[in-house]
Design an enzyme around this catalytic site. Structure first.
Site, mmCIF file in Angstrom:
data_model
loop_
_atom_site.group_PDB
_atom_site.id
_atom_site.type_symbol
_atom_site.label_atom_id
_atom_site.label_comp_id
_atom_site.label_asym_id
_atom_site.label_seq_id
_atom_site.Cartn_x
_atom_site.Cartn_y
_atom_site.Cartn_z
ATOM 1 N N LYS A 1 0.864 -1.179 0.000
ATOM 2 C CA LYS A 1 0.000 0.000 0.000
ATOM 3 C C LYS A 1 0.900 1.227 0.000
ATOM 4 C CE LYS A 1 -1.764 2.783 2.907
ATOM 5 N NZ LYS A 1 -1.616 4.042 2.129
ATOM 6 N N GLU B 1 9.689 1.340 11.049
ATOM 7 C CA GLU B 1 10.688 2.408 10.920
ATOM 8 C C GLU B 1 9.966 3.720 11.103
ATOM 9 O OE1 GLU B 1 13.789 2.468 10.818
ATOM 10 O OE2 GLU B 1 14.084 0.314 10.556
ATOM 11 N N CYS C 1 13.250 11.107 7.672
ATOM 12 C CA CYS C 1 13.320 10.643 9.073
ATOM 13 C C CYS C 1 14.732 10.826 9.604
ATOM 14 C CB CYS C 1 12.834 9.210 9.210
ATOM 15 S SG CYS C 1 13.474 8.134 7.970
ATOM 16 N N GLU D 1 9.524 15.574 16.585
ATOM 17 C CA GLU D 1 9.829 15.599 15.152
ATOM 18 C C GLU D 1 8.922 16.603 14.445
ATOM 19 O OE1 GLU D 1 8.953 12.001 12.851
ATOM 20 O OE2 GLU D 1 10.946 12.200 11.983
HETATM 21 P P1 ADP Z 1 3.350 10.339 7.401
HETATM 22 O O1 ADP Z 1 3.183 11.332 8.491
HETATM 23 O O2 ADP Z 1 4.735 10.099 6.957
HETATM 24 O O3 ADP Z 1 2.347 10.427 6.314
HETATM 25 P P2 ADP Z 1 1.848 8.153 8.429
HETATM 26 O O4 ADP Z 1 2.298 7.269 9.537
HETATM 27 O O5 ADP Z 1 0.648 8.976 8.606
HETATM 28 O O6 ADP Z 1 3.124 8.990 8.123
HETATM 29 O O7 ADP Z 1 1.655 7.308 7.109
HETATM 30 C C1 ADP Z 1 2.552 6.302 6.681
HETATM 31 C C2 ADP Z 1 1.782 5.228 5.961
HETATM 32 O O8 ADP Z 1 0.902 4.588 6.892
HETATM 33 C C3 ADP Z 1 0.902 5.741 4.836
HETATM 34 O O9 ADP Z 1 0.933 4.822 3.764
HETATM 35 C C4 ADP Z 1 -0.481 5.769 5.479
HETATM 36 O O10 ADP Z 1 -1.535 5.662 4.559
HETATM 37 C C5 ADP Z 1 -0.415 4.556 6.363
HETATM 38 N N1 ADP Z 1 -1.384 4.554 7.475
HETATM 39 C C6 ADP Z 1 -1.944 5.615 8.102
HETATM 40 N N2 ADP Z 1 -2.797 5.202 9.057
HETATM 41 C C7 ADP Z 1 -2.776 3.845 9.055
HETATM 42 C C8 ADP Z 1 -3.426 2.821 9.824
HETATM 43 N N3 ADP Z 1 -4.286 3.115 10.779
HETATM 44 N N4 ADP Z 1 -3.143 1.535 9.533
HETATM 45 C C9 ADP Z 1 -2.252 1.220 8.572
HETATM 46 N N5 ADP Z 1 -1.616 2.127 7.816
HETATM 47 C C10 ADP Z 1 -1.864 3.424 8.048
#
Ligand code: ADP
Length: 494
Positions: free
Chosen positions: A176, A251, A285, A386
């Site tokens: 994804k 990570e 990061c 961060e």
């Molecule tokens: P960033 O702030 O770098 O966007 P996120 O942690 O919000 O970091 O997103 C990183 C990835 O995790 C993206 O692909 C996002 O769609 C996915 N993501 C966000 N929420 C969830 C969740 N509840 N379960 C699984 N994946 C998620």
């Protein structure tokens, strides 16, 4: 430019989300430009993708690893031919400047060739048995279907770190991509297919985290999960995976310190600081978000850093003369602005920047001025949390020991750097800094793909991407005993 409409990739076929929903991928340097649309998938699509990956696993795991590796090698070759196009696509969807998106594609190329080499290694161990006429060895076995969730800041490199080692080890994958930057994952997977990857071995389910990411983590047929993103979401992913004891590589964040000692080559440290803090608009990061300055060089360094930050050219990354691109989204510039406010309230001194850039072309994108705070104290929120934007905090110290204590005094432990010409201090820092990565006389960014990548403390949960650490995540050890004595032999007893 014509807008493309992408579908999910399931079992080698392009299919829309079953709900018919889509999401928009817009250029953060000019949000009027719709780069492409992608499916906004949900559980039904994830289920179909996992089923395809499960089916493909039955044959992919039996393909000899050197043959799997040949596909990766061809992928590296094709990516090399398409590097410029894919870099341009990435700048349009993600914003970072072309020099950096070329680097991002190059990282995928390096990973392809490195992991292709692993096809003829994937070493296990042979070891003597304690019993006569008995042979003992350990071999790496693929895990099965791997679920991968990627962030937007390295739209091709990070998916390649996840997919390529998983594939060479014989796993099948459902990925994804981040909702902000799916195009580069599509370009990467298209290249794998053009290189001969069989259908179903890699499947793409595009969409938002809670709708498309969560069901992937929860799916009982997904045997391992690899996640890169925020600590907030990482915690949810890790806790969900723990419910079914699923291996899960996380990570996450960093608050990376660069220490500048009084004997440092200041010009070199300055170059490193600019690149580390403002490269990728601070959205790495590993970004240098804290610069720890020895008090004897602090004022000189601050003056020169501010002068250099003022001259940085911020704009559309497709313009080769630009050095800093936009932030990824409105949400990210709001976060940067919020931290500027917090830092000022805490008493930090705003030296430069601190605001959204406006006027002319800036009004169409998410541009934030390179921002420097001095007089930052180690316990301020701006020094602890961060930001993920072009905001750097300068903190003064009086001794090496104090610098190490400040550098380590955070919840994260990803990357660190020390600038010094004293070899003894350099070695001490390599030992003392609590981080997964330490650079000497180089900034906190610049990982190479054949070394382990990851952090300690709340940055990660102990796994590593890159290097052979990735093989450890994407395989399980099987110990095999072959008894050729023709009689029952009992370990520990006979
Ligand atoms: P960033 O702030 O770098 O966007 P996120 O942690 O919000 O970091 O997103 C990183 C990835 O995790 C993206 O692909 C996002 O769609 C996915 N993501 C966000 N929420 C969830 C969740 N509840 N379960 C699984 N994946 C998620």
């Amino acid at each position: 430019m014509e807008t493309k409409h992408f579908q999910n990739l399931i079992d080698g076929k392009w299919v829309p989300a079953q709900s018919g929903k889509t999401l928009e991928n817009r250029n953060p340097a000019d949000t009027r430009e719709l780069v492409a649309t992608f499916p906004a998938s949900d559980k039904q699509d994830v289920d179909a993708a996992v089923a395809a990956a499960k089916k493909a696993f039955t044959s992919w795991r039996l393909v000899p690893a050197p043959k799997r590796a040949e596909i990766l090698y061809r992928t590296g070759e094709i990516l090399t031919q398409r590097k410029e196009q894919y870099a341009q696509d990435m700048t349009r969807e993600m914003g970072k400047v072309l020099a950096e998106t070329r680097g991002d594609v190059q990282e995928a190329i390096d990973t392809a060739f490195y992991m292709a080499g692993e096809g003829r290694r994937l070493f296990g161990q042979t070891t003597p048995s304690e019993l006569p006429n008995k042979f003992a060895m350990s071999v790496r076995m693929p895990v099965g279907v791997c679920g991968m969730i990627a962030p937007w800041n390295f739209p091709m490199a990070i998916p390649s770190w996840k997919l390529f080692p998983a594939l060479v080890c014989g796993n099948t994958c459902v990925i994804k991509p981040a909702e902000d930057t799916p195009l580069s994952t599509y370009n990467l997977v298209q290249t794998l297919m053009d290189a001969g990857l069989p259908p179903g071995v890699v499947n793409i389910v595009a969409g938002f985290g809670p709708e498309a990411g969560a069901p992937l983590v929860e799916h009982p047929d997904v045997r391992a999960v690899s996640f890169t993103g925020s600590s907030e979401v990482g915690r949810i992913v890790g806790q969900t995976a723990a419910g079914s004891f699923k291996p899960c590589s996380l990570e996450m964040g960093g608050k990376n310190a660069m220490i500048v000692m009084d004997d440092a080559n200041l010009e070199l440290a300055l170059e490193g600081a600019l690149w580390g803090a403002f490269g990728t608009t601070g959205q790495r990061c590993t970004a240098t978000s804290r610069i720890l300055l020895h008090k004897d060089v602090a004022q000189t360094f601050i003056n020169r850093l501010v002068e250099r930050a003022r001259k940085l050219k911020v704009g559309n990354g497709l313009d080769e003369s630009m050095q800093v691109g936009p932030q990824i989204s409105q949400q990210q510039i709001e976060t940067s602005a919020r931290y500027v406010e917090i830092a000022q309230k805490e008493g930090a001194r705003l030296e430069i920047g601190g605001h959204r850039l406006t006027g002319g072309a800036y009004d169409n994108g998410w541009f934030f001025a390179p921002t420097v705070f001095s007089g930052v104290k180690p316990n301020m929120r701006i020094a602890q949390e961060e930001v993920f934007g072009p905001v750097v905090s300068l903190i003064e110290f009086s001794s090496y020991d104090e610098a190490i204590a400040i550098a380590n005094g955070i919840q994260y432990g990803l990357s660190t750097a020390i600038y010094t010409r004293n070899v003894n201090l350099a070695y001490k820092a390599m030992r003392d800094l609590e981080a997964g990565i330490t650079y000497v006389n180089a900034p906190t960014i610049g990982a190479e793909v054949h070394l382990p990548f990851g952090g300690v403390k709340q940055t990660g949960n102990g796994h590593r991407e890159g290097g052979t650490g990735a093989l450890d995540f994407y395989t399980t050890w099987k110990s095999v005993y072959v008894d050729y004595s023709d009689k029952l032999q009992r370990a520990q007893i006979d």
